[in-house]
Scaffold this motif. Structure first.
Motif, mmCIF file in Angstrom:
data_model
loop_
_atom_site.group_PDB
_atom_site.id
_atom_site.type_symbol
_atom_site.label_atom_id
_atom_site.label_comp_id
_atom_site.label_asym_id
_atom_site.label_seq_id
_atom_site.Cartn_x
_atom_site.Cartn_y
_atom_site.Cartn_z
ATOM 1 N N ASP A 116 61.989 33.223 54.328
ATOM 2 C CA ASP A 116 62.443 33.258 52.939
ATOM 3 C C ASP A 116 62.345 31.887 52.292
ATOM 4 O O ASP A 116 61.918 31.757 51.142
ATOM 5 N N GLU A 117 62.725 30.890 53.055
ATOM 6 C CA GLU A 117 62.682 29.539 52.492
ATOM 7 C C GLU A 117 61.247 29.084 52.263
ATOM 8 O O GLU A 117 60.961 28.369 51.297
ATOM 9 N N ARG A 118 60.360 29.497 53.134
ATOM 10 C CA ARG A 118 58.944 29.184 52.903
ATOM 11 C C ARG A 118 58.473 29.819 51.602
ATOM 12 O O ARG A 118 57.826 29.173 50.775
ATOM 13 N N ALA A 119 58.790 31.054 51.454
ATOM 14 C CA ALA A 119 58.376 31.754 50.234
ATOM 15 C C ALA A 119 58.997 31.085 49.018
ATOM 16 O O ALA A 119 58.353 30.917 47.979
ATOM 17 N N ASP A 120 60.229 30.692 49.164
ATOM 18 C CA ASP A 120 60.924 30.033 48.069
ATOM 19 C C ASP A 120 60.254 28.707 47.735
ATOM 20 O O ASP A 120 60.013 28.386 46.569
ATOM 21 N N ALA A 121 59.937 27.950 48.769
ATOM 22 C CA ALA A 121 59.284 26.660 48.555
ATOM 23 C C ALA A 121 57.947 26.852 47.851
ATOM 24 O O ALA A 121 57.625 26.145 46.884
ATOM 25 N N LEU A 122 57.202 27.822 48.329
ATOM 26 C CA LEU A 122 55.906 28.085 47.709
ATOM 27 C C LEU A 122 56.077 28.467 46.237
ATOM 28 O O LEU A 122 55.348 28.006 45.362
ATOM 29 N N ALA A 123 57.085 29.294 45.977
ATOM 30 C CA ALA A 123 57.329 29.716 44.601
ATOM 31 C C ALA A 123 57.667 28.522 43.719
ATOM 32 O O ALA A 123 57.177 28.404 42.588
ATOM 33 N N VAL A 124 58.481 27.624 44.239
ATOM 34 C CA VAL A 124 58.855 26.432 43.477
ATOM 35 C C VAL A 124 57.622 25.594 43.166
ATOM 36 O O VAL A 124 57.394 25.182 42.025
ATOM 37 N N LEU A 125 56.809 25.359 44.192
ATOM 38 C CA LEU A 125 55.618 24.535 43.998
ATOM 39 C C LEU A 125 54.676 25.163 42.979
ATOM 40 O O LEU A 125 54.138 24.486 42.103
ATOM 41 N N GLU A 126 54.511 26.465 43.087
ATOM 42 C CA GLU A 126 53.569 27.117 42.176
ATOM 43 C C GLU A 126 54.113 27.179 40.755
ATOM 44 O O GLU A 126 53.361 27.132 39.794
ATOM 45 N N ARG A 179 66.511 23.411 38.986
ATOM 46 C CA ARG A 179 66.046 22.028 39.126
ATOM 47 C C ARG A 179 66.561 21.439 40.428
ATOM 48 O O ARG A 179 65.823 20.813 41.190
ATOM 49 N N ALA A 180 67.833 21.626 40.656
ATOM 50 C CA ALA A 180 68.423 21.091 41.886
ATOM 51 C C ALA A 180 67.758 21.717 43.103
ATOM 52 O O ALA A 180 67.465 21.042 44.096
ATOM 53 N N ASP A 181 67.491 22.999 42.987
ATOM 54 C CA ASP A 181 66.843 23.702 44.086
ATOM 55 C C ASP A 181 65.436 23.151 44.328
ATOM 56 O O ASP A 181 65.037 22.895 45.474
ATOM 57 N N ALA A 182 64.716 22.959 43.245
ATOM 58 C CA ALA A 182 63.361 22.427 43.363
ATOM 59 C C ALA A 182 63.385 21.051 44.015
ATOM 60 O O ALA A 182 62.603 20.757 44.923
ATOM 61 N N LEU A 183 64.298 20.232 43.556
ATOM 62 C CA LEU A 183 64.411 18.890 44.126
ATOM 63 C C LEU A 183 64.736 18.968 45.614
ATOM 64 O O LEU A 183 64.162 18.228 46.426
ATOM 65 N N ALA A 184 65.636 19.867 45.948
ATOM 66 C CA ALA A 184 66.013 20.006 47.360
ATOM 67 C C ALA A 184 64.808 20.420 48.197
ATOM 68 O O ALA A 184 64.589 19.893 49.296
ATOM 69 N N VAL A 185 64.028 21.333 47.674
ATOM 70 C CA VAL A 185 62.838 21.786 48.399
ATOM 71 C C VAL A 185 61.869 20.630 48.611
ATOM 72 O O VAL A 185 61.387 20.393 49.724
ATOM 73 N N LEU A 186 61.612 19.882 47.547
ATOM 74 C CA LEU A 186 60.663 18.773 47.649
ATOM 75 C C LEU A 186 61.154 17.733 48.643
ATOM 76 O O LEU A 186 60.381 17.215 49.460
ATOM 77 N N GLU A 187 62.440 17.450 48.581
ATOM 78 C CA GLU A 187 62.955 16.413 49.486
ATOM 79 C C GLU A 187 62.992 16.892 50.924
ATOM 80 O O GLU A 187 62.822 16.105 51.855
#
Lengths: 177, 177
Positions: free
Chosen positions: A147-157, B149-157
């Motif tokens: 789930d977190e992978r999918a979430d990360a991918l979604a954020v990046l995209e 935004r916070a979530d995105a930042l957390a993912v990137l970090e």
DNA sequence: AGCTGTTTACTGTCCAGACAAGTAAATTAC
DNA sequence: GTAATTTACTTGTCTGGACAGTAAACAGCT
């Protein structure tokens, strides 16, 4: 306003140097932008370290992966596939050619273009390149659930799409002034 | 195994070319890695377009922001602040110096080092640079709520930390084979 | 036909970034 | 006090990436 001027030399190296963000807030600029910047450089450097063992540089492996996958392509096709730049592709292809990983063949239907095709020798790299990308992915997403992978991918995209859209939109004549 | 070899020239340009990922699955490699790659290039290009109007190149603005924020720094301090490279910093500082944005002053306590300080002229850029970073941030995170935004930042970090950790760890003698 | 505009590829010139190797100063070890 | 090591910086060389400008082939048009 610059009372900390001489601090840098009074105390060289004894600072805390915690992780990557010793700065409290202001100099960090846009935190997301800054994070993208650092992540990208790290990611690229890491890919570079893995790729150099097989004689490729970051960016070149993407060209090769598309060629292996899709077969001979014109340069302009590669440019569009990678969202790259024509000038960059000219040099990248030339270097790949000099390294013996691709070959150019004149296009039978268009005298301007040539078709870039992977050499037989290049196929020996294919498994290695794929292994490296899996490794990169695993390292990047260490500790991520599916789930977190999918979430990360979604954020990046989503970030990417925002930039794509803003890029298409001209720089906005004026903010109103 | 390369039966689609001649397809590229039989059908030049009539392919779909949807958005950015016309490839179904295999050539995409690690999706997260690929997304990082594309996002980073886009983000850099975008920053470059905004920065070029004020005579800076991507990367230089980070140096300036830290100098404005923290006052004079040695090159090695800037290198550590930006997680950058000493050789790159040498050239970047020289270009900033030639552009009139920084000045070098020999360190009074260390004859190897010099202190880099922003020039008075550079302060005219500070507001512009900060505006650009806010703009970059706003564009990148368009449509993001505060939580997102916070979530995105957390993912990137988190991605960054994974790479930092893996980078510290040597390339692991052998996977066991 | 011919003319015009587009597409494809290339070159030159910048820049950042990474690596290797080297110099000089400072620090540490002996 | 001298030798070895570490630190700060520099240069050389390679790469990707971006922009500007060029030339050739192509395509559509009058």
């Amino acid at each position: 306003m610059a009372e900390s001027t001489s601090e840098a030399e009074r105390d060289p190296g004894a600072r805390e140097r915690e992780a990557t963000v010793p700065v409290p807030g202001a100099a960090a600029g846009g935190p997301i932008s800054h994070a993208i910047f650092r992540l990208a450089r790290l990611h690229r450097m890491f890919a570079g370290q893995l790729l150099r063992r097989i004689g490729l540089h970051p960016g070149q492996e993407l060209v090769m992966m598309h060629l292996w996958e899709l077969g001979p392509q014109r340069q302009i096709d590669l440019v569009r596939l990678l969202d790259s730049d024509a000038a960059t592709m000219t040099r990248t292809v030339r270097r790949l050619e000099q390294a013996g990983f691709v070959r150019r063949r004149p296009s039978p239907t268009d005298k301007r273009a040539s078709l870039i095709e992977p050499t037989a020798a290049s196929y020996a790299l294919r498994r290695e390149v794929e292994r490296i990308w899996i490794q990169l992915e695993d390292i990047s997403a260490t500790g991520f659930s599916d789930d977190e992978r999918a979430d990360a991918l979604a954020v990046l995209e989503r970030l990417e799409q925002n930039l794509v859209r803003a890029d298409a939109r001209p720089p906005e004549p004026d903010t109103g002034h």
